[in-house]
Design a protein around this motif. Structure first.
Motif, PDB file in Angstrom:
ATOM      1  N   PRO A 288       1.073   3.884 -18.046  1.00  0.00           N
ATOM      2  CA  PRO A 288       1.186   2.410 -18.072  1.00  0.00           C
ATOM      3  C   PRO A 288       1.159   1.827 -16.664  1.00  0.00           C
ATOM      4  O   PRO A 288       1.714   2.404 -15.729  1.00  0.00           O
ATOM      5  N   HIS A 289       0.514   0.681 -16.539  1.00  0.00           N
ATOM      6  CA  HIS A 289       0.433   0.035 -15.229  1.00  0.00           C
ATOM      7  C   HIS A 289       1.792  -0.489 -14.769  1.00  0.00           C
ATOM      8  O   HIS A 289       1.993  -0.735 -13.588  1.00  0.00           O
ATOM      9  N   THR A 290       2.714  -0.654 -15.735  1.00  0.00           N
ATOM     10  CA  THR A 290       4.052  -1.154 -15.370  1.00  0.00           C
ATOM     11  C   THR A 290       4.967  -0.044 -14.865  1.00  0.00           C
ATOM     12  O   THR A 290       6.073  -0.314 -14.393  1.00  0.00           O
ATOM     13  N   ASN A 291       4.515   1.193 -14.960  1.00  0.00           N
ATOM     14  CA  ASN A 291       5.306   2.320 -14.464  1.00  0.00           C
ATOM     15  C   ASN A 291       5.488   2.192 -12.955  1.00  0.00           C
ATOM     16  O   ASN A 291       4.556   1.821 -12.233  1.00  0.00           O
ATOM     17  N   ARG A 292       6.718   2.502 -12.468  1.00  0.00           N
ATOM     18  CA  ARG A 292       7.015   2.306 -11.040  1.00  0.00           C
ATOM     19  C   ARG A 292       6.103   3.144 -10.147  1.00  0.00           C
ATOM     20  O   ARG A 292       5.690   2.703  -9.068  1.00  0.00           O
TER      21      ARG A 292
ATOM     22  N   LEU B 289       2.767   1.473 -10.081  1.00  0.00           N
ATOM     23  CA  LEU B 289       2.821   0.254  -9.274  1.00  0.00           C
ATOM     24  C   LEU B 289       2.684   0.597  -7.793  1.00  0.00           C
ATOM     25  O   LEU B 289       1.975  -0.090  -7.043  1.00  0.00           O
ATOM     26  N   ASP B 290       3.397   1.660  -7.361  1.00  0.00           N
ATOM     27  CA  ASP B 290       3.278   2.093  -5.959  1.00  0.00           C
ATOM     28  C   ASP B 290       1.851   2.541  -5.645  1.00  0.00           C
ATOM     29  O   ASP B 290       1.314   2.251  -4.562  1.00  0.00           O
ATOM     30  N   TYR B 291       1.234   3.247  -6.593  1.00  0.00           N
ATOM     31  CA  TYR B 291      -0.134   3.734  -6.391  1.00  0.00           C
ATOM     32  C   TYR B 291      -1.116   2.571  -6.227  1.00  0.00           C
ATOM     33  O   TYR B 291      -1.941   2.551  -5.310  1.00  0.00           O
ATOM     34  N   HIS B 292      -1.005   1.594  -7.112  1.00  0.00           N
ATOM     35  CA  HIS B 292      -1.962   0.484  -7.077  1.00  0.00           C
ATOM     36  C   HIS B 292      -1.709  -0.455  -5.895  1.00  0.00           C
ATOM     37  O   HIS B 292      -2.642  -1.109  -5.419  1.00  0.00           O
ATOM     38  N   SER B 293      -0.468  -0.553  -5.442  1.00  0.00           N
ATOM     39  CA  SER B 293      -0.179  -1.461  -4.325  1.00  0.00           C
ATOM     40  C   SER B 293      -0.433  -0.805  -2.969  1.00  0.00           C
ATOM     41  O   SER B 293      -0.463  -1.501  -1.942  1.00  0.00           O
ATOM     42  N   TYR B 294      -0.636   0.525  -2.955  1.00  0.00           N
ATOM     43  CA  TYR B 294      -0.785   1.224  -1.674  1.00  0.00           C
ATOM     44  C   TYR B 294      -1.992   0.720  -0.890  1.00  0.00           C
ATOM     45  O   TYR B 294      -1.887   0.466   0.319  1.00  0.00           O
ATOM     46  N   ASP B 295      -3.121   0.568  -1.545  1.00  0.00           N
ATOM     47  CA  ASP B 295      -4.337   0.146  -0.834  1.00  0.00           C
ATOM     48  C   ASP B 295      -4.161  -1.235  -0.205  1.00  0.00           C
ATOM     49  O   ASP B 295      -4.589  -1.473   0.939  1.00  0.00           O
TER      50      ASP B 295
ATOM     51  N   LEU C 285      -1.295  -2.628   0.681  1.00  0.00           N
ATOM     52  CA  LEU C 285      -0.345  -2.490   1.788  1.00  0.00           C
ATOM     53  C   LEU C 285      -1.012  -1.836   2.996  1.00  0.00           C
ATOM     54  O   LEU C 285      -0.723  -2.188   4.144  1.00  0.00           O
ATOM     55  N   ARG C 286      -1.913  -0.904   2.727  1.00  0.00           N
ATOM     56  CA  ARG C 286      -2.607  -0.225   3.825  1.00  0.00           C
ATOM     57  C   ARG C 286      -3.499  -1.219   4.572  1.00  0.00           C
ATOM     58  O   ARG C 286      -3.568  -1.194   5.814  1.00  0.00           O
ATOM     59  N   ILE C 287      -4.150  -2.118   3.814  1.00  0.00           N
ATOM     60  CA  ILE C 287      -4.991  -3.145   4.460  1.00  0.00           C
ATOM     61  C   ILE C 287      -4.124  -4.074   5.307  1.00  0.00           C
ATOM     62  O   ILE C 287      -4.451  -4.400   6.451  1.00  0.00           O
ATOM     63  N   VAL C 288      -2.973  -4.496   4.715  1.00  0.00           N
ATOM     64  CA  VAL C 288      -2.058  -5.358   5.464  1.00  0.00           C
ATOM     65  C   VAL C 288      -1.572  -4.652   6.726  1.00  0.00           C
ATOM     66  O   VAL C 288      -1.475  -5.261   7.808  1.00  0.00           O
ATOM     67  N   PHE C 289      -1.260  -3.363   6.585  1.00  0.00           N
ATOM     68  CA  PHE C 289      -0.774  -2.597   7.729  1.00  0.00           C
ATOM     69  C   PHE C 289      -1.785  -2.604   8.869  1.00  0.00           C
ATOM     70  O   PHE C 289      -1.434  -2.871  10.032  1.00  0.00           O
TER      71      PHE C 289
ATOM     72  N   PHE D  44       4.599  -6.775   5.053  1.00  0.00           N
ATOM     73  CA  PHE D  44       4.033  -5.989   3.966  1.00  0.00           C
ATOM     74  C   PHE D  44       4.311  -6.624   2.608  1.00  0.00           C
ATOM     75  O   PHE D  44       3.606  -6.388   1.644  1.00  0.00           O
ATOM     76  N   ASN D  45       5.363  -7.444   2.519  1.00  0.00           N
ATOM     77  CA  ASN D  45       5.654  -8.147   1.272  1.00  0.00           C
ATOM     78  C   ASN D  45       5.005  -9.535   1.229  1.00  0.00           C
ATOM     79  O   ASN D  45       5.112 -10.240   0.220  1.00  0.00           O
TER      80      ASN D  45
END
Length: 748
Positions: free
Chosen positions: A259-263, A266-272, A274-278, A345-346
């Motif tokens: 499920p996409h709501t799994n924590r 969520l970390d997996y999908h938000s990593y890219d 966050l990496r761009i923001v970084f 990052f947030n």
């Protein structure tokens, strides 16, 4: 004016660029290289989750035992039984501790006249004593207690373990695993099948975001971590560990069906993102830092943000305080940089602006102080008194002054060489004994030297110090009393020491006025006590004497009436004499003018003599006496005549104020080098709850004052006991009246 504003704007812009640049560069250095990875599954964040998964598999599947199985596996060793039995001491010690624990509560409840609460405490105490006693009668009781305790711990363990089950189930949604124990061939999987071919069809690149196979050349076989999920219960976890050293082969994957709501997802999908923001944040920070360096050189930023005219004011700050402030500013700036990078990052715009503002402020303050501090450090070789003006320097200077004062004090000790030498020698001896005592713990052979030294030198020196200290305290006490206008007995002149000379001087100072002032003070004290205390009790018999004396003047009185009036006058006169005699004796006691003639006296025999005086009265009275005392003599160093008066007063009170047809108890008990004499009776009159009132002069149990007596009996008795350095206490519990006299026994 416009030029000043332009310069200020340039400084602010430069500080913002520099703060942003510094935060971007430092953020890139403190993110543990997670955002340098192209895939989320290569980051340390994911590795932690993978380790957590294997830990949960080990806890909930591989080594899991049910609550009932763990309870059945409980064993109790002999050592555990012995430790449980003697953990609070032997049986006697434990019973004594329980009794002491409850005694104060019981006494307090009884003092508050709450017998129900007292009975509850007594039952609790007796129940605990009974349980403790059973532990020493049989191992079964202790074994049962240990098993119950272990079962309770197992219950608590499972409660805490269940807290982690939700997280484990969350991991089960994201991860797919198939693991086989290489020793037992036992398979652990969350797939619906254990067929290896079907497993390979499920765990493949088409169905998985990520696959980790075991063994591999880099990692080899999977070794499960043995760290418990729930800490603090390791003794019970030992019961469930099986094949803890086994290796596992198989696969672990992250399912695309999770499920996409799994924590984890969520970390997996938000990593890219966050990496761009970084990288944007880091590159922008590097550009901003480079731009700030270029702009700073062009506009000469250092003289502008740290004007030289402020240097002199800054130099007034103590150097160590300036260093401390610089450290505080640096730490605060680093903390703000870390916080700013988190907010970036947030992507919270308002928070970014606020934190960037604070970061700019603190970095600006850090730079300004760094510039002034650097200049100050360069100037230090040419300045004098820099370190002396620091806080540390002032403290060290204070310590130096203290030692200078100590040296001066040491010199004053030898103003009188004899006294100084004696003190110095005593200190040396005490110091040597301290070293010798420490050496005993290192080598017991020093004990052979220690004991004779104590007996030959230590004990006599100790006695000498005690005597001299006591003598000195007497001198201080007399000197303090003399300063207040009070006069104590003359000090004894012992030897020819400095103390003896000082004592003689004090005696001589007060000898001229001591007698007259003592007499005047005593006179004033007696007069005050007479006026205060005598007025009521003297007025009653005196009024009767005057009244019947007037009646006797009537010539028409019959002979019988005249004789009756004379008898009343005679009785009231004797009553008045008793009051006056007791009054003066009480006054003498209070003023300390009475002297004791002490001797070795048998307390038991003296009490029997006091009771014998009341034999006839006891036989005629309706009060039965019960006397309990040791069969052997009980000796004390007392004034027998005065102590007899104490017993006589107390027994007389019992005879006068006891309720008819009741018993009075007198007990003599020896304990702790003391003798305790207790008198108990039931009062015919209602007693005041204020016990201290009964010690007041002219205070009687009969408030109507119909009974004979002066009301001074207990006051005189307490004064006598106080002169003997003993205690006389009164207790009242309803109508029960209790007097306790405690005196020191004579050492045999």
């Amino acid at each position: 004016m416009d030029t000043k504003w332009k310069n200020r704007i340039k400084i602010i812009v430069w500080l913002v660029l520099f703060a942003f640049g510094i935060s971007g560069v430092i953020s890139a250095l403190i993110n543990e290289n997670d955002y340098y990875q192209r895939s989320y599954f290569k980051t340390s964040q994911f590795q932690v989750k993978l380790d957590n998964l294997t830990q949960y598999i080990h806890a909930f599947e591989i080594s899991y035992q049910s609550k009932e199985e763990m309870k059945e596996a409980i064993t109790v060793s002999e050592d555990e039984i012995e430790n449980q039995r003697y953990q609070y001491g032997n049986l006697t010690d434990q019973i004594r501790d329980i009794e002491l624990q409850y005694q104060s509560r019981i006494d307090e409840a009884k003092a508050n006249k709450n017998q129900n609460i007292a009975d509850i405490y007594i039952r609790e105490r007796d129940q605990k004593i009974e349980e403790i006693s059973k532990n020493f009668e049989s191992d079964e009781n202790i074994k049962k207690s240990i098993i119950e305790e272990k079962e309770e711990n197992i219950e608590e363990y499972f409660k805490e373990l269940e807290i982690y089950r939700d997280e484990y189930e969350n991991y089960q949604e994201a991860f797919v695993y198939y693991l086989k124990n290489t020793e037992t061939d036992q398979i652990y999987t969350n797939l619906s099948t254990k067929d290896r071919k079907l497993v390979d069809q499920n765990i493949n690149e088409e169905n998985m975001y990520y696959i980790q196979s075991y063994p591999t050349k880099k990692q080899g076989y999977l070794e499960m971590k043995e760290e418990p999920v729930v800490t603090g219960y390791e003794d019970f976890i030992e019961l469930q560990r099986t094949n803890s050293n086994a290796l596992y082969e198989g696969k672990i994957g992250v399912s695309k069906d999770a499920p996409h709501t799994n924590r984890i997802m969520l970390d997996y999908h938000s990593y890219d993102n966050l990496r761009i923001v970084f990288w944007i944040y880091t590159i922008a920070g590097i550009i901003a830092l480079g731009a700030s360096v270029i702009i700073g050189k062009r506009i000469g930023i250092i003289p502008k943000i740290a004007p030289s005219e402020w240097q002199s004011k800054y130099n007034k700050i103590p150097f160590d305080v300036a260093l401390l402030l610089q450290v505080i500013f640096v730490i605060t700036s680093i903390a703000l940089i870390d916080n700013v990078s988190y907010i970036y990052f947030n992507i919270v715009i308002d928070d970014i602006l606020i934190n960037l503002l604070f970061l700019t402020l603190f970095i600006g303050l850090t730079m300004i102080q760094a510039i002034y501090l650097y200049t100050r450090i360069k100037m230090m070789p040419n300045e004098k008194g820099v370190w002396q003006n620091t806080i540390i320097g002032r403290v060290l200077n204070g310590i130096r002054n203290f030692f200078v004062s100590l040296v001066n004090t040491f010199r004053n000790v030898f103003l009188n060489r004899r006294v100084g030498t004696q003190v110095f020698l005593i200190l040396i001896i005490v110091f040597l004994f301290g070293i010798l005592t420490a050496l005993i713990f290192i080598d017991e052979d020093f004990l052979a030297l220690y004991i004779p030294s104590i007996l030959i030198i230590g004990v006599p020196l100790f006695i000498l110090i005690i005597k001299r200290t006591g003598y000195f305290n007497q001198i201080l006490s007399n000197a303090a009393a003399l300063a207040k206008g009070e006069f104590k007995p003359d000090l004894n002149i012992i030897g020819k020491s400095v103390f003896a000379k000082l004592a003689g001087d004090i005696n001589q100072m007060k000898s001229g006025v001591k007698t007259s002032q003592n007499a005047q003070a005593k006179s004033e004290r007696l007069k005050t006590e007479l006026i205060t205390n005598v007025s009521h009790d003297l007025r009653t018999p005196l009024t009767s004497i005057i009244t019947y004396s007037e009646l006797l003047k009537n010539p028409e009185l019959s002979e019988d009436e005249r004789n009756a009036y004379i008898e009343i006058i005679d009785r009231k006169s004797k009553r008045l004499k008793v009051l006056i005699d007791d009054l003066f004796e009480a006054s003498k006691m209070a003023s300390g003018a009475i002297e004791l003639t002490k001797a070795k006296v048998d307390i038991v025999q003296l009490l029997q003599q006091s009771l014998a005086e009341y034999n006839e009265t006891m036989e005629d009275s309706q009060v039965q006496f019960r006397v309990s005392n040791p069969e052997h003599p009980v000796y004390a160093f007392v004034d027998g005549q005065k102590l007899w008066r104490v017993f006589d007063n107390i027994i007389g009170n019992i005879m006068k104020y006891s309720l008819a047809n009741t018993r009075a108890y007198i007990n003599v008990i020896e304990e702790n080098h003391q003798v305790r004499i207790t008198f108990k009776n039931i009062s015919k009159y209602e007693l005041s709850e204020d016990i201290d009132e009964l010690f007041e002069r002219f205070k009687r149990g009969d408030e109507s004052r119909h009974t004979d007596g002066s009301g001074l009996g207990l006051a005189i008795a307490k004064s006598i006991i106080d002169l003997h350095e003993g205690t006389l206490d009164i207790g009242v519990d309803g109508d029960l009246f209790k007097v306790t006299v405690i005196l020191s026994l004579l050492d045999n």
